[in-house]
Design an enzyme around this catalytic site. Sequence first.
Site, short mmCIF file in Angstrom:
data_model
loop_
_atom_site.label_atom_id
_atom_site.label_comp_id
_atom_site.label_asym_id
_atom_site.label_seq_id
_atom_site.Cartn_x
_atom_site.Cartn_y
_atom_site.Cartn_z
N GLY A 46 2.57 22.58 71.01
CA GLY A 46 1.87 23.41 70.04
C GLY A 46 1.71 22.71 68.72
O GLY A 46 2.13 21.57 68.55
N ARG A 47 1.06 23.42 67.81
CA ARG A 47 0.88 22.85 66.47
C ARG A 47 1.05 23.95 65.44
O ARG A 47 0.86 25.13 65.73
CB ARG A 47 -0.51 22.22 66.35
CG ARG A 47 -1.67 23.20 66.47
CD ARG A 47 -2.91 22.65 65.78
NE ARG A 47 -3.37 21.43 66.42
CZ ARG A 47 -4.32 21.39 67.35
NH1 ARG A 47 -4.90 22.52 67.74
NH2 ARG A 47 -4.70 20.25 67.88
N LYS A 49 1.30 24.60 60.81
CA LYS A 49 0.80 24.20 59.50
C LYS A 49 1.29 22.81 59.12
O LYS A 49 0.56 22.01 58.55
CB LYS A 49 1.30 25.24 58.49
CG LYS A 49 0.52 25.30 57.20
CD LYS A 49 1.00 26.53 56.40
CE LYS A 49 0.47 26.54 55.00
NZ LYS A 49 1.03 27.68 54.24
N VAL A 53 4.02 19.53 67.86
CA VAL A 53 5.26 19.51 68.64
C VAL A 53 5.00 19.11 70.08
O VAL A 53 4.06 19.60 70.70
CB VAL A 53 5.94 20.90 68.56
CG1 VAL A 53 7.17 20.94 69.44
CG2 VAL A 53 6.31 21.21 67.13
N ASP A 156 12.49 31.56 56.64
CA ASP A 156 11.35 31.76 57.56
C ASP A 156 11.82 32.35 58.88
O ASP A 156 11.40 31.92 59.96
CB ASP A 156 10.61 30.43 57.79
CG ASP A 156 9.19 30.63 58.33
OD1 ASP A 156 8.67 31.77 58.23
OD2 ASP A 156 8.60 29.66 58.82
#
Length: 392
Positions: A46-47, A49, A53, A156
């Site tokens: 995935g990606r 901001k 990864v 987060d």
Amino acid sequence: MSGPVPSRARVYTDVNTHRPRDYWDYESHVVEWGNQDDYQLVRKLGRGKYSEVFEAINITNNEKVVVKILKPVKKKKIKREIKILENLRGGPNIITLADIVKDPVSRTPALVFEHVNNTDFKQLYQTLTDYDIRFYMYEILKALDYCHSMGIMHRDVKPHNVMIDHEHRKLRLIDWGLAEFYHPGQEYNVRVASRYFKGPELLVDYQMYDYSLDMWSLGCMLASMIFRKEPFFHGHDNYDQLVRIAKVLGTEDLYDYIDKYNIELDPRFNDILGRHSRKRWERFVHSENQHLVSPEALDFLDKLLRYDHQTRLTAREAMDHPYFYPIVKDQSRMGGSNMPSGSSTPVSSASMMSGISTVPTPSALGSLAGSPVISATNTLGTPVAAAAGATQ
């Protein structure tokens, strides 16, 4: 008008004050680089901001790892994440940083982590039992109490950053890219956390926040799990986010909070806040979620979702709440372990950082470890051919 009233964390206030400077002075940290040739990328997971990864193989021992290639950001931010991960390494349910290498193509740093066989949270959360929710909440609290005790706020906390290998009942708190060292009296950036999990302190621009921010975010996660409402506070922007909260917690307590800390509300709130009564948690219970809700669950939730950050439960206090009595009882019976002995394998992450879009996993990629593709020379910058179907 005098400025806002200062605030201090109720616990672990002076942890960093009593530590040597090199513990928290991440800007002076000297990174020790590993060898990028030890890793071959298998597929993109995935990606986000700040990063992309990948699942990868450590060719020196044939173990699966997760590689997070950081997008160009300030060196200071990268050093902060590395220093925090190194300080927390080995802590309960904290993702393990295994290595730091440079991507040969982009020359950007890449963080190498233990592998977690993650189940997508949107699917998983809909299947969890009451006991499962208590169990995983307790596991997150272990990680939070540990990082707080080490003088670090995660900033987060959200489902995307909690990796769960449900088969092995293994949980890891990931993505420490927004985490920061707590220094009493310091004013922090309020542009942290993801909208649905932002504490009221961030939304009213109160900068002297502390570890208790993470406890609000955890409360939002708990509410979404027990009420099966994801996300629980669904704001369309940061201003609307506070309105959504006020419609549940009421405006009276919000104004008490504002007054207590002498906070000046953004005039944009004047037209949108209105007046709202505090709602009883019972009103969110219905036939589809009632099996997940109990009086102790609602009491626990109520003690997390408080406007006033100083009145929220700390992670340690939360672990002592009656909601977790069944978990504590079982874990003490099993000698503190959450699974049978011998299952201490590392935990694949489908979302290794904030806001990432998950990539579908082709089933053919299940057992690449022994495949000839992996043994082909495939350095960190070049995903293997077999993984092409997994990239976006």
